[in-house]
Enzyme design. Structure first.
Site, PDB file in Angstrom:
ATOM      1  CB  SER A  21      -0.918   0.018   1.234  1.00  0.00           C
ATOM      2  OG  SER A  21      -0.152   0.071   2.429  1.00  0.00           O
ATOM      3  NE  ARG A  46      -1.919  -0.392   8.408  1.00  0.00           N
ATOM      4  CZ  ARG A  46      -2.876   0.487   8.256  1.00  0.00           C
ATOM      5  NH1 ARG A  46      -4.106   0.181   8.642  1.00  0.00           N
ATOM      6  NH2 ARG A  46      -2.636   1.675   7.714  1.00  0.00           N
ATOM      7  CG  LEU A  86       5.779  -3.259   7.000  1.00  0.00           C
ATOM      8  CD1 LEU A  86       4.381  -3.056   6.441  1.00  0.00           C
ATOM      9  CD2 LEU A  86       5.831  -4.509   7.885  1.00  0.00           C
ATOM     10  CE1 TYR A 137      12.855   5.960   8.134  1.00  0.00           C
ATOM     11  CE2 TYR A 137      15.055   6.312   7.236  1.00  0.00           C
ATOM     12  CZ  TYR A 137      13.747   5.895   7.076  1.00  0.00           C
ATOM     13  OH  TYR A 137      13.335   5.397   5.863  1.00  0.00           O
ATOM     14  CE  LYS A 141      13.558   2.292   7.406  1.00  0.00           C
ATOM     15  NZ  LYS A 141      12.481   1.373   6.938  1.00  0.00           N
TER      16      LYS A 141
END
Length: 236
Positions: A21, A46, A86, A137, A141
């Protein structure tokens, strides 16, 4: 693992996509369907996605509860390749939510995929990813990269794109301003600070088409540009 066949050479192979998405995930799905690399493409997410023109017999959707992902192990069985785009943002999900989505969900999905027979895992990470970074962040990662590598796939490809140039469905005003600036800069320094989301998706596809350069391969922004450009020139 042998590389996937050329256009139309699905050979009964199957893949799954996490994050379909999102900006990269949507483009990746279009690329996969256009090139017909897999007989079956499973979208794991989801919520159910309205795919419009992208619908087809080759696409399946499985809705899962990421908080209870172990109960959905069946969704990850029988796939040759797993693509993971994701991710969320700290602003959208908060610190804890961001860590849970970008690290914990991805790592658990990788474990389930490996247990289900997946041989090649393709992960979209970020430029500058480093588990020792002082920036949340980049640290997260880096941590998820290490966790995915530790799962032990036959082949693991990690892409580290710079700032993604795309037209987001959700409104992020400051990011839009940054993209306008970087879009201009990209004309002069095309691989320095940014990359079109289409290029990332094509590089993810190309990583499956070509033989691997070892068990784990990390593609930096310049590598992604080259790989994505190469596969786009081959056409569909």
């Amino acid at each position: 693992m042998a590389a996937a066949g050329g256009n139309g050479g699905s050979g009964g192979r199957s893949c799954f996509v996490l994050g379909a998405s999102g900006e990269t995930g949507r483009v990746l799905l279009r690329e996969l369907l256009a090139r017909q690399l897999f007989a079956r493409v499973t979208l794991i997410g989801r919520r159910w996605l309205g795919l419009g023109e992208e619908t087809g017999a080759a696409v399946e959707q499985v809705v899962v509860d990421f908080e209870r992902l172990s109960e959905h192990a069946a969704a990850f069985r029988g796939h040759d390749v797993g693509f993971c785009c994701l991710g969320t943002t700290r602003a959208k999900a908060g610190v804890d939510g961001f860590i849970r989505v970008d690290r914990d969900y991805v790592a658990q999905a990788a474990e389930l995929a490996r247990a289900g027979g997946c041989k090649h895992f393709v992960l979209q990470s970020s430029r500058g990813a480093n588990q020792r970074s002082r920036f949340l962040y980049l640290r997260v990662k880096g941590e998820v990269e290490n966790l995915v590598q530790a799962v032990g796939f036959d082949r693991c490809t990690i892409l580290r794109p710079a700032v993604l140039l795309c037209k987001r469905q959700e409104s992020r005003p400051m990011e839009w301003i940054a993209q306008q600036f970087l879009g201009v800069v990209a004309w002069v320094f095309p691989t320095a600070y940014s990359i079109p989301v289409e290029m990332v998706a094509r590089a993810m596809v190309a990583s499956v088409l070509q033989p691997g350069k070892g068990k784990v391969e990390v593609l930096e922004n310049g590598d992604i540009h080259k790989l994505g450009k190469a596969v786009s020139q081959q056409g569909t």
